[in-house]
Design a protein around this motif. Structure first.
Motif, PDB file in Angstrom:
ATOM      1  N   LEU A 139       1.321   6.360  -6.940  1.00 51.17           N
ATOM      2  CA  LEU A 139       0.100   7.062  -7.315  1.00 51.17           C
ATOM      3  C   LEU A 139       0.280   8.564  -7.145  1.00 51.17           C
ATOM      4  O   LEU A 139      -0.113   9.354  -8.020  1.00 51.17           O
ATOM      5  N   LEU A 140       0.876   8.960  -6.006  1.00 46.43           N
ATOM      6  CA  LEU A 140       1.107  10.395  -5.785  1.00 46.43           C
ATOM      7  C   LEU A 140       2.178  10.931  -6.718  1.00 46.43           C
ATOM      8  O   LEU A 140       2.152  12.112  -7.090  1.00 46.43           O
ATOM      9  N   THR A 153       0.493  11.858 -10.002  1.00 51.09           N
ATOM     10  CA  THR A 153      -0.541  12.895  -9.943  1.00 51.09           C
ATOM     11  C   THR A 153       0.090  14.248 -10.207  1.00 51.09           C
ATOM     12  O   THR A 153       1.083  14.620  -9.582  1.00 51.09           O
ATOM     13  N   LEU A 211       0.823  -1.203   0.000  1.00 57.25           N
ATOM     14  CA  LEU A 211       0.000   0.000   0.000  1.00 57.25           C
ATOM     15  C   LEU A 211       0.863   1.262   0.000  1.00 57.25           C
ATOM     16  O   LEU A 211       0.548   2.249  -0.682  1.00 57.25           O
ATOM     17  N   GLY A 212       1.955   1.243   0.762  1.00 58.38           N
ATOM     18  CA  GLY A 212       2.862   2.394   0.767  1.00 58.38           C
ATOM     19  C   GLY A 212       3.508   2.603  -0.591  1.00 58.38           C
ATOM     20  O   GLY A 212       3.599   3.732  -1.087  1.00 58.38           O
ATOM     21  N   ALA A 240       0.891   3.974  -2.914  1.00 59.03           N
ATOM     22  CA  ALA A 240       0.577   5.379  -2.637  1.00 59.03           C
ATOM     23  C   ALA A 240       1.670   6.291  -3.155  1.00 59.03           C
ATOM     24  O   ALA A 240       1.380   7.362  -3.721  1.00 59.03           O
TER      25      ALA A 240
END
Length: 152
Positions: free
Chosen positions: A29-30, A33, A22-23, A26
């Motif tokens: 994903l960030l 963005t 998950l880290g 994230a």
């Protein structure tokens, strides 16, 4: 108990793996963005274009951080909290032992008098009268066993 420990250990490893994924997700994903920037010391960190040396440094930093969290922090808690509590407990036990020792010395005349009074007042166990052992019964009949004799 062993099964419970094994189950909790396996669940812990699974949770660590899920948290790591998950880290990682994230961060990527960030990183993709638009408008989101990670800035360290005034420099923008771009995760997608890390060089080999930067990735090695980040990995080494993570390994050191994990080692500190798994080894140093528990030792600090153990020595920072556990050792003082152990010392305080030992001092309390030593103080109680000293009080009991002083009480025994101060109260020894009373304890001796009380012991003598107890010996005088207590009920002595009564012994049962001794019964002499019964004599063997000699049987003299047609079916009675006879003693062996020697014939010459």
């Amino acid at each position: 108990m062993k099964t419970l420990f094994k189950t909790l250990l396996i669940l812990g490893f699974i949770l660590v793996g899920v948290a790591t994924l998950l880290g990682w997700g994230a961060v990527h994903l960030l990183g993709d963005t638009p408008g989101v920037h990670l800035t360290i010391d005034g420099d923008d960190v771009v995760w997608t274009s890390l060089g080999l040396a930067d990735a090695f440094g980040a990995g080494l930093g993570l390994i050191i951080a994990i080692g500190v969290m798994c080894l140093i922090v528990p030792l600090l808690l153990l020595l920072g909290l556990g050792l003082p509590l152990l010392i305080i407990g030992a001092l309390v036990v030593a103080g109680l032992a000293a009080l009991v020792g002083v009480g025994a010395i101060v109260g020894s005349p009373l304890i001796l008098i009380g012991f003598v009074i107890w010996l005088l007042v207590r009920d002595k166990p009564r012994k049962a009268p001794a019964v002499p052992p019964a004599a063997p019964i000699a049987s003299t009949g047609p079916g009675a066993p006879t003693e062996p004799t020697l014939h010459a």
